[in-house]
Scaffold this motif. Structure first.
Motif, short mmCIF file in Angstrom:
data_model
loop_
_atom_site.label_atom_id
_atom_site.label_comp_id
_atom_site.label_asym_id
_atom_site.label_seq_id
_atom_site.Cartn_x
_atom_site.Cartn_y
_atom_site.Cartn_z
N ASN A 1 2.64 9.52 -0.95
CA ASN A 1 0.97 9.39 -0.34
C ASN A 1 0.92 8.41 0.71
O ASN A 1 1.43 7.17 0.61
N HIS A 2 0.35 8.59 1.88
CA HIS A 2 0.39 7.53 2.84
C HIS A 2 -0.59 6.27 2.63
O HIS A 2 0.07 5.16 2.73
N ASP A 3 -1.61 6.39 2.15
CA ASP A 3 -2.42 5.36 1.51
C ASP A 3 -1.88 4.57 0.73
O ASP A 3 -2.02 2.95 0.85
N THR A 4 -1.22 5.13 -0.23
CA THR A 4 -0.72 4.19 -1.39
C THR A 4 0.65 3.55 -0.58
O THR A 4 1.03 2.64 -1.04
N TYR A 5 1.42 4.34 0.19
CA TYR A 5 2.32 3.60 1.02
C TYR A 5 1.90 2.51 1.78
O TYR A 5 2.73 1.35 1.77
N THR A 6 0.77 2.52 2.52
CA THR A 6 0.58 1.53 3.36
C THR A 6 -0.10 0.27 2.70
O THR A 6 0.39 -0.91 3.00
N THR A 7 -0.56 0.70 1.55
CA THR A 7 -1.10 -0.51 0.46
C THR A 7 0.07 -1.16 -0.08
O THR A 7 0.06 -2.33 -0.25
N GLY A 8 1.17 -0.25 -0.18
CA GLY A 8 2.19 -0.78 -0.83
C GLY A 8 2.89 -1.89 0.13
O GLY A 8 3.74 -3.08 -0.43
N LYS A 9 3.07 -1.39 1.29
CA LYS A 9 3.92 -2.22 2.41
C LYS A 9 3.08 -3.69 2.35
O LYS A 9 3.74 -4.66 2.47
N ALA A 10 1.85 -3.54 2.48
CA ALA A 10 0.97 -5.01 2.60
C ALA A 10 1.07 -5.56 1.10
O ALA A 10 1.34 -6.77 1.30
N ASN A 11 1.33 -5.07 0.09
CA ASN A 11 1.53 -5.78 -1.24
C ASN A 11 2.84 -6.54 -1.32
O ASN A 11 2.91 -7.68 -1.65
N ILE A 12 3.97 -5.73 -0.75
CA ILE A 12 5.36 -6.27 -0.81
C ILE A 12 5.24 -7.66 0.00
O ILE A 12 5.82 -8.75 -0.19
N GLN A 13 4.54 -7.46 1.15
CA GLN A 13 4.49 -8.70 2.20
C GLN A 13 3.71 -9.74 1.36
O GLN A 13 3.84 -11.04 1.48
N ALA A 14 2.61 -9.43 0.88
CA ALA A 14 1.55 -10.45 0.10
C ALA A 14 2.51 -11.12 -0.92
O ALA A 14 2.21 -12.29 -1.33
N LEU A 15 3.18 -10.55 -1.69
CA LEU A 15 4.01 -11.15 -2.90
C LEU A 15 5.15 -11.70 -2.50
O LEU A 15 5.74 -12.48 -3.20
N GLY A 16 5.60 -11.64 -1.15
CA GLY A 16 6.80 -12.40 -0.53
C GLY A 16 8.08 -11.86 -0.94
O GLY A 16 9.16 -12.48 -1.49
N ILE A 17 8.23 -10.44 -1.37
CA ILE A 17 9.47 -9.92 -1.85
C ILE A 17 10.09 -9.39 -0.76
O ILE A 17 9.74 -8.67 0.15
N GLN A 18 11.56 -9.95 -0.61
CA GLN A 18 12.31 -10.08 0.46
C GLN A 18 13.25 -8.80 0.24
O GLN A 18 14.08 -8.20 1.23
N ASN A 19 13.58 -8.19 -0.86
CA ASN A 19 14.47 -7.37 -1.32
C ASN A 19 14.22 -6.05 -1.92
O ASN A 19 14.93 -5.30 -2.64
N LEU A 20 13.06 -5.43 -1.43
CA LEU A 20 12.46 -4.30 -1.54
C LEU A 20 12.14 -3.60 -0.20
O LEU A 20 11.34 -4.13 0.53
N SER A 21 12.64 -2.56 -0.23
CA SER A 21 12.35 -1.63 1.04
C SER A 21 11.45 -0.36 0.49
O SER A 21 12.10 0.36 -0.29
#
Length: 390
Positions: free
Chosen positions: A103-123
């Motif tokens: 799902n595109h909206d879920t994907y784009t939100t997920g990308k932002a959350n990975i950055q907000a959480l500072g997770i470096q080892n999650l693609s």
């Protein structure tokens, strides 16, 4: 905006204001997930793509239990990212996590959350996870998949009815990992689910003290695939914050339970929902030295509390036969009492109506069946003094 605000009324008030509608969505999602995502929501910039995704998300506590299934330094594939709670927890232990979201909206939100959480080892990759796996000849230590059980047609339970349907792709999944973890509905019949999957596997039932939340299949090293008789290798019944109850089918088969009537001054014990879902009721009796009320009654009794029994305890105030005399006098002694039924011919509302009581107070009346098939009312204290009349 307060926690108890009417979010639908707010949406009507701010209809057409996209920024405000997004703000209201975030407030509502945070309100509804506050208790299940206390760790994740420490991140002030964490956001939600939709209310449906928030409601279907794994809790932080259960995601930690999933993370216990992966070895430190593992290479993990999460095929059904969603809100990403499992993937975030996996990343705290894994060497690297690859996750997919269609799902595109879920994907784009997920990308932002990975950055907000500072997770470096999650693609996080956008796209259909099955197509991606077919097109990419990659192998992983762990593949985790949580097929969607809800769509426009309603709720689904059987593995073949969820998205993606893992049954036809089981050989593909098992060819790409050392361990496959499949999260499924707690409504499923364990034996039928194993047969449907076509593999021998370990079973996990996971829940809280009040509810069984999920059934998890753990399949290691392709064992059991394409065998004539897929089987359950072991069962782990996990209740958040409590000691686990683990057993094998052989242990349950060989266990010799004891049966007895509950007695005043003793204790009534009820296994946690995940334990009842997992089974092992004969072994519970033997392992913890407690008596079962009846072969079909998942209640136990003991004169003293056993150590670490995986369930709730109730002090027995009295045990009454379920007959006309008891029914006639019951409301005079217990005008306010909670009601539950276990292996009983009436539902809890039907029993409450028959006894002419109002539910409430600090006591619980269990309608149940004893060793010889007799119908009983077991009156118990829920931890506070009971307001029984003399």
């Amino acid at each position: 905006i307060g926690v108890k605000e009417d979010f639908n009324r707010l949406r009507l008030k701010h209809h057409g204001d996209h920024a405000m509608m997004h703000h209201i969505l975030q407030l509502e999602c945070r309100s509804k997930t506050a208790s299940k995502l206390p760790e994740t929501l420490r991140c002030e910039n964490f956001s939600f793509p939709s209310l449906a995704v928030a409601e279907m998300a794994t809790s932080d506590a259960i995601a930690r239990l999933h993370t216990d299934l992966i070895a430190a330094g593992s290479n993990v594939l999460d095929m059904t990212f969603g809100l990403g709670i499992d993937a975030f927890h996996f990343a705290s232990k894994a060497a690297h996590v690859t996750a997919l979201e269609y799902n595109h909206d879920t994907y784009t939100t997920g990308k932002a959350n990975i950055q907000a959480l500072g997770i470096q080892n999650l693609s996080l990759i956008e796209g259909d996870s099955i197509s991606w796996l077919k097109d990419n000849n990659r192998c992983f230590d762990i593949i985790f998949i949580d097929p969607a059980r809800r769509d426009n047609a309603g709720r689904h339970f059987a593995l073949k009815d969820c998205q993606p349907d893992i049954i036809p792709i089981m050989p593909l999944l098992l060819s790409r990992c050392r361990r496959l973890i499949v999260k499924a509905s707690p409504m499923l019949d364990i034996k039928k689910t194993i047969e449907e999957s076509g593999v021998s596997c370990d079973i996990m039932t996971i829940g809280t003290v009040k509810e069984c939340k999920e059934l998890v299949l753990v399949i290691d090293n392709h064992e059991g695939y394409a065998e004539n008789q897929p089987s359950r290798l072991s069962t782990s019944c996990l209740t958040v914050g409590q000691e686990p109850f683990r057993f094998t089918p052989e242990e349950e088969l060989q266990a010799v339970p004891a049966y007895a009537l509950p007695e005043k001054g003793g204790f009534l014990l009820e296994p946690y929902p995940a334990v009842m879902k997992g089974g092992g009721m004969k072994l519970l009796s033997a392992r913890y030295d407690v008596d079962r009320l009846h072969p079909n009654t998942n209640l136990f009794t003991a004169q003293s509390l056993p150590t670490s029994f995986p369930g709730e305890y109730f002090s027995i105030l009295e045990v009454l036969p379920f007959d006309k005399k008891t029914v006639k006098r019951f409301s005079a002694n217990y005008p306010h009492i909670n009601v539950a039924v276990r292996n009983f011919p009436l539902s809890a509302p039907q029993l409450a109506a028959k006894l002419k009581i109002r539910e409430g107070g600090n006591c619980m009346a269990f309608g149940t069946t004893g060793p010889d098939g007799q119908k009983l009312l077991v009156i118990t204290s829920m931890g506070l003094p009971c307001g029984q009349k003399n």
